[in-house]
Scaffold this motif. Sequence first.
Motif, PDB file in Angstrom:
ATOM      1  N   HIS A 170       6.385   9.082  -5.270  1.00  0.00           N
ATOM      2  CA  HIS A 170       6.335   7.744  -4.953  1.00  0.00           C
ATOM      3  C   HIS A 170       5.418   6.243  -5.135  1.00  0.00           C
ATOM      4  O   HIS A 170       5.413   5.742  -5.853  1.00  0.00           O
ATOM      5  N   LEU A 171       4.404   6.770  -4.652  1.00  0.00           N
ATOM      6  CA  LEU A 171       3.029   5.997  -4.428  1.00  0.00           C
ATOM      7  C   LEU A 171       2.581   5.757  -6.126  1.00  0.00           C
ATOM      8  O   LEU A 171       2.137   4.541  -7.028  1.00  0.00           O
ATOM      9  N   SER A 230      10.764   7.419  -8.579  1.00  0.00           N
ATOM     10  CA  SER A 230      10.137   6.854  -6.833  1.00  0.00           C
ATOM     11  C   SER A 230      10.317   6.560  -5.862  1.00  0.00           C
ATOM     12  O   SER A 230      10.790   7.206  -4.590  1.00  0.00           O
ATOM     13  N   ALA A 231      11.926   5.425  -5.946  1.00  0.00           N
ATOM     14  CA  ALA A 231      12.785   5.272  -4.919  1.00  0.00           C
ATOM     15  C   ALA A 231      13.339   6.939  -4.314  1.00  0.00           C
ATOM     16  O   ALA A 231      13.120   6.962  -3.407  1.00  0.00           O
ATOM     17  N   HIS A 241      13.218  -0.775  -7.920  1.00  0.00           N
ATOM     18  CA  HIS A 241      12.696  -2.031  -8.512  1.00  0.00           C
ATOM     19  C   HIS A 241      12.464  -1.587  -6.441  1.00  0.00           C
ATOM     20  O   HIS A 241      10.978  -1.718  -5.817  1.00  0.00           O
ATOM     21  N   ILE A 242      13.113  -2.962  -5.507  1.00  0.00           N
ATOM     22  CA  ILE A 242      12.957  -3.111  -4.745  1.00  0.00           C
ATOM     23  C   ILE A 242      12.546  -2.123  -3.702  1.00  0.00           C
ATOM     24  O   ILE A 242      11.322  -1.850  -3.248  1.00  0.00           O
ATOM     25  N   ILE A 243      13.499  -1.331  -3.625  1.00  0.00           N
ATOM     26  CA  ILE A 243      12.721  -0.208  -2.434  1.00  0.00           C
ATOM     27  C   ILE A 243      11.592   0.554  -3.270  1.00  0.00           C
ATOM     28  O   ILE A 243      10.412   0.017  -2.093  1.00  0.00           O
ATOM     29  N   THR A 244      11.360   0.864  -3.868  1.00  0.00           N
ATOM     30  CA  THR A 244      10.405   1.003  -4.702  1.00  0.00           C
ATOM     31  C   THR A 244       8.728   0.443  -4.047  1.00  0.00           C
ATOM     32  O   THR A 244       7.614   0.948  -3.901  1.00  0.00           O
ATOM     33  N   GLY A 275      18.492  -3.402  -1.202  1.00  0.00           N
ATOM     34  CA  GLY A 275      17.172  -2.710  -0.959  1.00  0.00           C
ATOM     35  C   GLY A 275      16.744  -2.897   0.449  1.00  0.00           C
ATOM     36  O   GLY A 275      16.125  -2.489   0.902  1.00  0.00           O
ATOM     37  N   VAL A 276      16.707  -4.313   1.112  1.00  0.00           N
ATOM     38  CA  VAL A 276      16.027  -4.505   2.522  1.00  0.00           C
ATOM     39  C   VAL A 276      16.982  -3.858   3.708  1.00  0.00           C
ATOM     40  O   VAL A 276      16.218  -2.616   4.350  1.00  0.00           O
TER      41      VAL A 276
END
Length: 465
Positions: free
Chosen positions: A318-319, A180-181, A30-33, A268-269
């Motif tokens: 991805h978007l 998406s990721a 979720h974060i990466i997406t 993720g970061v």
Amino acid sequence: MDVEHGINTIDVDDDGRNKRTGNVLTASAHIITAVIGSGVLSLAWAVAQMGWIVGPVVLLIFSFVTWFASTLQADCYRNPVTGKRHYTYREAVRSILGGRKYKLCALAQYSNFVGVSIGYTITASISMAAVKRAICFHYHGHEAGCHTQNNPYIIIFGVLQIILSQLPNFHKLSWLSIVSAAMSFGYSFIGIGLAVAKVATGSKPRTSLTGVEVGRDVTGSQKTWNIMTAMGNMAFAYAFSMVLIEIQDTLKPNPPENVVMKKAISFGVWITTFFYMLCGVVGYAAFGNDAPGNFLTGFGFYEPYWLVALANVFIAVHLVGAYQVFVQPLFNFVETQCSTAWPENKFITEEYPVKLPFYGVYHFNFLRVGWRTIYVIIVTIIAMIFPFFNDIVGLMGAFSFWPLTIYFPIQMYIAQGKVRKYSSSWIWLQILSFGCLIVSVLAAIASIRGLIVGVSNLKPFQSVS
């Protein structure tokens, strides 16, 4: 007692809501997406404005600041005394900081959601059009215009979002975020690979320690505007705080959610930063001071055309998922408010089970289907009328970056942790907050300038790639 009343305790958590099944993997996805968008491919241009030293350093600073503020925010998911969950960012702000700041937070958060959904619609359509252009350039030569209308692709993207928006809630989107990721990794690798291949050919584009040169590439004022815009791009590239608590609310309660979320934030970061550094630095090495705004949709590469086309397909896919990550909290907020205000209205509250192929039982609700469809249609029309709307999105991002990513997490941490006023920790946190406020103000000024330029060249329904 629950068994006697027919409640299946296996399917619900301790708060009576559907059982949460999220873990480090799904939260990281979720974060990466949410974080990695097509803006990752504009980082070569951003580094080019600042040069070899300042560009990478500023990018690392933004990654550290985002990671630090996000870990503070993760501790705000539960009340440390009662253990009560805060289901949304707004709820955490209201519980910890009070009603006035809650209203400011809600305004910044939901304005940003609307802006992001419009920006993603425009960006995805440009990537979809770039697929057609890549094929055209291959067969007609790189000097051919190959201009393509974006509006048909905006409509296609809007239709997809109308369908996906009918998913009942955020918990049903883990599969979409994972896909998406994977797409974001795909086009990042392709962009990096193409840049490395360009460097390997022996071409030596003009680069410098300070980036684009005044008097040769740009004027002094242009360089100043570009640096401000580049800082904004880097800062906003990491923005996911507005959905952080919503993501955290998908996690299983054991191990503790804040422990798992901090691991997901770190993963993720820093994974995101790794790709950002590669795209920015390798991209600058490949194109130098002439780096395009986006070296895939901006056609910094033409061949192999099929790989360029594939990368743009990945961006569009991805978007599709990232759009949902940002708008689902907005959908749920409106529907919750309506249910609270009119609990007896069957149009709002009644669920009708419908069997759908390949899905199972879908619980049809008139409000959900109607209002979500209308929202996506309005966003799609705005994207068609104002193709330069990315400047408005940038302006919204400028106003939301400081309050949502920095100010509220820091203030919640201070209030919840009872940090003593004027202590060393309090002073450093306030300095960090003030510094990020300055960045947001500068980025807002640059966005307003870009908006003015866009308005002067406005051609409604004439968006062309």
